[in-house]
Design an enzyme around this catalytic site. Structure first.
Site, PDB file in Angstrom:
ATOM      1  N   VAL A 104       0.883  -1.244   0.046  1.00 19.83           N
ATOM      2  CA  VAL A 104       0.070   0.117   0.012  1.00 19.83           C
ATOM      3  C   VAL A 104       0.878   1.153  -0.022  1.00 19.83           C
ATOM      4  CG1 VAL A 104      -1.757   1.420   1.176  1.00 19.83           C
ATOM      5  CG2 VAL A 104      -2.011  -1.135   1.035  1.00 19.83           C
TER       6      VAL A 104
ATOM      7  N   CYS B  25      -2.533  -9.360   6.119  1.00 21.79           N
ATOM      8  CA  CYS B  25      -2.342  -7.944   6.679  1.00 21.79           C
ATOM      9  C   CYS B  25      -2.483  -7.927   8.123  1.00 21.79           C
ATOM     10  CB  CYS B  25      -3.336  -6.730   6.122  1.00 21.79           C
ATOM     11  SG  CYS B  25      -3.160  -5.253   6.688  1.00 21.79           S
TER      12      CYS B  25
ATOM     13  N   LYS C 168      -3.133 -14.706   0.031  1.00 22.96           N
ATOM     14  CA  LYS C 168      -2.179 -14.644   0.570  1.00 22.96           C
ATOM     15  C   LYS C 168      -2.153 -14.867   2.167  1.00 22.96           C
ATOM     16  CE  LYS C 168       1.777 -11.459   0.593  1.00 22.96           C
ATOM     17  NZ  LYS C 168       2.362 -11.066   1.837  1.00 22.96           N
TER      18      LYS C 168
ATOM     19  N   GLY D 166       9.179 -13.672   2.463  1.00 22.76           N
ATOM     20  CA  GLY D 166      10.033 -13.537   3.512  1.00 22.76           C
ATOM     21  C   GLY D 166      11.304 -13.627   3.420  1.00 22.76           C
ATOM     22  N   ASN D 167      12.226 -12.763   4.221  1.00 26.96           N
ATOM     23  CA  ASN D 167      13.836 -13.040   4.366  1.00 26.96           C
ATOM     24  C   ASN D 167      14.476 -12.855   2.840  1.00 26.96           C
ATOM     25  OD1 ASN D 167      13.200 -13.685   6.963  1.00 26.96           O
ATOM     26  ND2 ASN D 167      14.127 -15.799   6.696  1.00 26.96           N
TER      27      ASN D 167
ATOM     28  N   ALA E 288       9.111  -7.822  -1.066  1.00 25.58           N
ATOM     29  CA  ALA E 288       8.101  -6.295  -0.904  1.00 25.58           C
ATOM     30  C   ALA E 288       9.124  -5.515  -0.383  1.00 25.58           C
ATOM     31  CB  ALA E 288       6.980  -6.594   0.072  1.00 25.58           C
ATOM     32  N   GLU E 289       9.547  -5.313   0.895  1.00 22.28           N
ATOM     33  CA  GLU E 289      10.300  -4.457   1.334  1.00 22.28           C
ATOM     34  C   GLU E 289      11.788  -4.646   0.755  1.00 22.28           C
ATOM     35  OE1 GLU E 289       9.497  -2.215   3.691  1.00 22.28           O
ATOM     36  OE2 GLU E 289       7.627  -3.022   3.974  1.00 22.28           O
TER      37      GLU E 289
END
Length: 415
Positions: free
Chosen positions: A79, A160, A201, A266-267, A289-290
């Site tokens: 988002v 989320c 997800k 993840g990771n 993502a990040e």
């Protein structure tokens, strides 16, 4: 002989030798999904199970569902960050499939202004997965029908963990067993109503057995693609959402029990993590993502990230943002901050790359930035000039990702 003129024995044995078989079939090694399993034996018509027993194949069942699009390198929904310009940037750097940000199904289906502002796409923006949040099957179907002709898949957000998800009863708060039937009802309704595959997800549930049971019931309800974030929802014994590194072993255990494609999330902090994640989980794809915010070329092994390269990528994004205007200027500001490795918030905020500017000066520059040219100057004054920090190789520490997610919870609300 199978459909491809290769002995059926070789097809089944190839479950443990996929790359060799791909080469024999003339398929690229980056081929996503699993090989079709409908070959059969022409003479004796033995079942697949008989053939597996004969050759003592013990590997867990492979994905029997084959998606019509690749998912190996997936860019997750974020988002305030998954704008069209950023999606197109990621596609230039080897992303296989890209998600939109999370949209409220209710708002999307009833508010024309919201929908036109938030959902932007072009024919080249494919494959594309659109993610919706909510708990009402009717609203989900209504929202999905509005985009099914302009995307490749519809996904339900069941992961989320933020406060507004608890208040609105969506995301990871639907993982409680009392809400399972609501979730399965949404999946069934979507499967019966739209023309594209349905994905989900999720996060890990309290126990591995619960996660497997829930995932298999999603599959039975009609889910065609499952993405698993390898962390749990906050609870009394888990005070923070990012409770240590993602649990890749649990993702691998769930994957073994599924017949649909599974993506591990993840990771993923640097390019080397991509291979490690796939190796450990044996999943059909990996999602970042990040990590991809900090390094949009994280999936491209031909790109060696350093200041000069990151400067060029930042300018590339800003050029795309000029071509495909994001819903707000805040998207652009957020992307450049992420590429400069913003860490922390408020007075504690720091940047890995500050160039000739102090952290306070850089924060002030971001606050005062009004347009893309202001951001271009920030890029050149930070990445274009050697500062005191060492050249960055693309690695992002777990602590940095954790602090970023905690900070982003303050602003990652449905716009």
């Amino acid at each position: 002989q199978s459909t491809w003129g290769i002995p059926a024995r070789e097809l089944f044995f190839a479950m443990d030798h996929e790359e060799e078989l791909m080469a024999k079939l003339g398929l690229p090694t980056a081929f996503t999904g699993r090989l079709p399993t409908h070959g059969g034996v022409s003479k004796k018509r033995k079942s697949r199970q008989d053939t597996q027993r004969k050759f003592k194949i013990t590997r867990a069942p492979v994905s029997s569902t084959i998606l019509p699009f690749p998912i190996t390198y997936s860019v997750g929904p974020m988002v305030g960050c998954s704008d069209l310009a950023f999606r197109m940037l990621c596609r230039r750097y080897n992303a296989s499939c890209v998600w939109t940000e999370m949209f409220s199904a209710n708002e999307f289906s009833t508010n024309d202004t919201y929908r036109e502002k938030m959902f932007q796409t072009i024919p080249e923006d494919r494959p594309l997965i659109v993610q919706f949040s909510g708990h009402d099957a009717t609203e989900m179907v209504a929202a999905a029908k509005l985009v099914q002709d302009r995307c490749d898949c519809i996904e339900i957000n069941l992961g989320c963990p933020q406060r507004h998800a608890r208040i609105g009863l969506f995301g990871a708060y639907l993982l409680a067993r009392e809400h399972w039937e609501t979730v399965f009802g949404m999946v069934k309704a979507l499967t019966q109503s739209v023309t594209v595959p349905i994905a989900c997800k999720i996060r890990l549930l309290d126990t591995l057995s619960d996660t497997i049971e829930f995932s298999q019931q999603l599959q039975a309800a009609g889910c065609s693609l499952l993405t698993i974030h390898g962390r749990h929802l906050v609870s009394d014994h888990r005070k923070r959402r990012r409770f240590g590194p993602a649990d890749l072993e649990s993702i691998a255990a769930v994957k073994k029990q599924m017949n649909i494609p599974v993506i591990s999330n993840g990771n993923i902090r640097c390019p080397a993590d991509v291979h490690r994640n796939l190796s450990v989980t044996k999943c059909d794809g990996v999602m970042s993502a990040e990590g991809v915010l900090a390094n949009p070329a994280i999936f491209d092994t031909n790109v060696q990230i350093n200041r000069t390269c990151l400067q060029a990528i930042a300018h590339e994004y800003l050029s795309l943002a000029a071509q495909y205007t994001p819903p707000s200027f805040d998207y652009c500001r957020a992307h450049i901050r992420a590429m400069l490795r913003k860490k922390g918030a408020g007075r504690q905020a720091k940047f890995k790359f500050s160039g000739i500017l102090s952290c306070d000066e850089l924060k002030q520059r971001f606050t005062c930035a009004q347009n893309l040219d202001d951001l271009r100057r920030i890029v050149d004054d930070t990445l274009g000039i050697d500062g005191e920090v060492d050249e960055w190789k693309g690695e992002v520490s777990e602590d940095e990702l954790e602090e970023e997610e905690e900070e982003s919870a303050l602003v990652q609300t449905v716009i």
